[in-house]
Design an enzyme around this catalytic site. Structure first.
Site, PDB file in Angstrom:
ATOM      1  N   GLU A  79      -4.633  -6.739   2.415  1.00  8.71           N
ATOM      2  CA  GLU A  79      -3.116  -7.291   2.476  1.00  8.71           C
ATOM      3  C   GLU A  79      -3.378  -9.326   2.059  1.00  8.71           C
ATOM      4  OE1 GLU A  79      -4.441  -4.972   4.967  1.00  8.71           O
ATOM      5  OE2 GLU A  79      -3.501  -3.848   5.124  1.00  8.71           O
ATOM      6  N   HIS A 109      -0.819   0.297  15.164  1.00 11.62           N
ATOM      7  CA  HIS A 109      -0.060   0.700  14.192  1.00 11.62           C
ATOM      8  C   HIS A 109       1.537   0.469  15.137  1.00 11.62           C
ATOM      9  CE1 HIS A 109      -3.524   2.389  11.473  1.00 11.62           C
ATOM     10  NE2 HIS A 109      -2.090   3.273  11.271  1.00 11.62           N
ATOM     11  N   TYR A 161      -2.073  -8.811  10.655  1.00 11.68           N
ATOM     12  CA  TYR A 161      -3.316  -9.597  10.758  1.00 11.68           C
ATOM     13  C   TYR A 161      -4.239 -10.200   9.811  1.00 11.68           C
ATOM     14  CZ  TYR A 161      -1.922  -8.027  15.809  1.00 11.68           C
ATOM     15  OH  TYR A 161      -0.970  -7.748  16.720  1.00 11.68           O
ATOM     16  N   GLN A 202       1.751  -2.537   5.046  1.00 11.37           N
ATOM     17  CA  GLN A 202       2.162  -0.747   6.143  1.00 11.37           C
ATOM     18  C   GLN A 202       2.637  -0.698   7.800  1.00 11.37           C
ATOM     19  OE1 GLN A 202      -0.673   2.521   5.090  1.00 11.37           O
ATOM     20  NE2 GLN A 202       0.281   2.501   2.786  1.00 11.37           N
ATOM     21  N   PHE A 206      -1.562  -4.247  10.773  1.00 12.04           N
ATOM     22  CA  PHE A 206      -2.261  -4.820   9.124  1.00 12.04           C
ATOM     23  C   PHE A 206      -1.474  -6.435   8.753  1.00 12.04           C
ATOM     24  CE2 PHE A 206      -2.070  -0.049   8.019  1.00 12.04           C
ATOM     25  CZ  PHE A 206      -2.309   0.318   8.951  1.00 12.04           C
ATOM     26  N   GLU A 256       1.082  -0.951  -0.328  1.00 12.33           N
ATOM     27  CA  GLU A 256       0.108  -0.155  -0.034  1.00 12.33           C
ATOM     28  C   GLU A 256       1.032   1.470   0.024  1.00 12.33           C
ATOM     29  OE1 GLU A 256      -2.230  -1.164   3.364  1.00 12.33           O
ATOM     30  OE2 GLU A 256      -2.796  -3.065   2.636  1.00 12.33           O
TER      31      GLU A 256
END
Lengths: 354, 109
Positions: A80, A149, A108, A102, A106, A49
């Site tokens: 993803e 994040h 998961y 990213q 993400f 991404e």
């Protein structure tokens, strides 16, 4: 796509190997490593991404699409599972994909593709379908980002047979470990400590490790970042820099701290752990991930196995907490700080048997 | 310094264009994340677009009354090379602070 691959031959020709030492940020070191891998191997593809036109939200892939074309460096949809599913297919077709998710959290949605396909395709196919996939994962906390994040997924990935896991701690390690990981025949989860992207450091191009240790060999195994006599701090990723700060402070109190950067979290360099802790006889392992079933437990067991007779104290673990990673200022309370690490050192120093 | 272009996003439900009503920033302005940039009108409603990031405005595209298609450049920011990430903030490198002092009787055996 075949045209794009042919074009890369030109890029390869104008690239001379680098020598000497340069001061780079980790972001620049990773960008350079990707640039070189793309130039050296026309089968390498970089995608994720915002990896293409924007150059990545952390600028790691900056300028690569302009240089290698949209056939080799490209943006993907925000999916993803698709990024990693495509990586598996590309690897089967003979490519060397370097996908990016990213942010750590993400990954998961792509666990199925990573664990059920990429990690075991080589095993399943009796060695006829290697998966040379290097998955770049901006990892760990420290940048005041929102949920998903700031996660530390090393224990999750290290538990999966077929995956290798590595995390660089500084620009030099980032450059060499990424170049090494991207040329492996096996899938590597490459965990970039996002809070360290902007920190600069010297990158020595000619050899990954100082002469004497691996003598210019490939960057495998752990690395002693500071030598000491009284206690070993074991860390990886962003925590290595913090442990080096702690070692400097401990020296003011007359305590000589050795800092071991584990680098590879799967496989773990058990011999390096044993060599260090046999000398210091005390160990504290530091990680951002939650305590329970964290990689610190694995490290502690490996040390106990090899150093049970000589250990002066049980191995201490200084870690995050068993809660979802907190966003905002709360992360300062979550990530192991200098005082918590110093307390851990104090506990192993004052421990008495019986 | 690096330039980052922000294209007109899809303002919802598959709209393909919007009309600029009024710019709330000018080239040279330093804007913060979430600061209103521009008021635009779609066939559904007039909305203020918040800035996706902090940075200095370099260029704006389209004056009042101009139509801009979704995906076309709307505004270009200038940001320092090393802080060009769009999520999170760059941590400050601070001198280590401590409260804990170590004390140990080290029997060197």
């Amino acid at each position: 796509m075949s045209n794009a691959i042919l074009e890369s031959g030109a890029a390869m020709a104008d690239r001379a190997p680098r020598h000497g030492v340069e001061e780079l940020s980790m972001q620049q070191a990773l960008n350079l490593a990707l640039d070189e891998v793309l130039a050296e191997n026309p089968k390498t593809l970089v995608f994720g991404e915002d990896c293409g036109r924007l150059g990545g939200v952390f600028r790691i892939t900056d300028g690569l699409q302009a240089k290698y074309g949209t056939g080799r460096v490209f943006d993907t949809p925000l999916a993803e599972s698709g990024i990693l599913g495509m990586s598996a297919g590309l690897a089967m077709a003979g490519f060397h994909p370097i996908p990016e998710v990213q942010f750590d959290g993400f990954a998961y949605p792509a666990i199925n593709q990573i664990v059920c396909q990429i990690a075991r395709m080589n095993y399943r196919s009796r060695g006829t379908m290697p998966m040379p996939v290097t998955l770049r994962v901006p990892s760990f906390g420290g940048i005041r980002a929102p949920e998903h994040h700031g996660e530390s997924l090393e224990a999750l990935f290290a538990h999966v047979p077929g995956l290798k896991v590595v995390s660089p701690s500084n620009p030099h390690e980032a450059y060499h470990l990424l170049k090494y990981a991207a040329t492996r025949p096996d899938p590597v989860i490459f965990m970039e400590p996002k809070s360290r992207y902007w920190q600069k450091g010297e990158v020595t191009f000619d050899s990954a490790d100082p002469a004497g240790s691996a003598a210019g060999g490939p960057p495998t195994g752990a690395k002693v970042m500071r030598e000491g006599r009284h206690v070993t701090l074991i860390a990886w990723g962003a925590m290595v820099a913090r442990c080096l700060q702690v070692a400097g402070l401990a020296a003011e109190d007359g305590i000589d701290v050795e800092v071991l950067d584990l680098r590879w979290l799967k496989p773990i360099d058990a011999a390096a752990l044993a060599a260090s802790v046999r000398k210091t006889r005390r160990a504290v392992v530091v990680h951002e991930a939650p305590l329970t079933s964290g990689l610190g437990a694995e490290v502690a067991q490996l040390i106990t196995q090899s150093c049970f007779d000589t250990l002066k104290a049980p191995v201490e673990r200084i870690t995050g907490f068993d809660v979802p990673y907190p966003s905002g200022d709360l992360e300062d309370e979550y990530i192991p700080n200098i005082d918590r690490i110093l307390f851990g050192i104090q506990r192993v120093l004052e421990y008495r048997r019986g | 310094m690096a330039e980052i272009s922000f294209p007109l996003p899809d303002l919802g439900e598959g709209l393909i264009e919007a009309t600029v009503l009024e710019w709330l920033v000018s080239p040279g302005d330093q804007v913060e994340r979430n600061q209103p940039l521009v008021e635009v009108e779609t066939t559904k409603s007039a909305v203020e677009l918040p800035s996706p990031q902090a940075g200095k405005v370099v260029r704006i595209h389209g004056g009042p009354g101009d139509k801009i298609n979704v995906g076309e450049p709307l505004i270009v920011f200038e940001v320092p090379d090393n802080t060009a990430g769009i999520v999170g903030t760059v941590p400050k490198e601070e001198a280590p602070k401590r409260r804990v002092r170590l004390s140990a009787v080290l029997d060197e055996d």
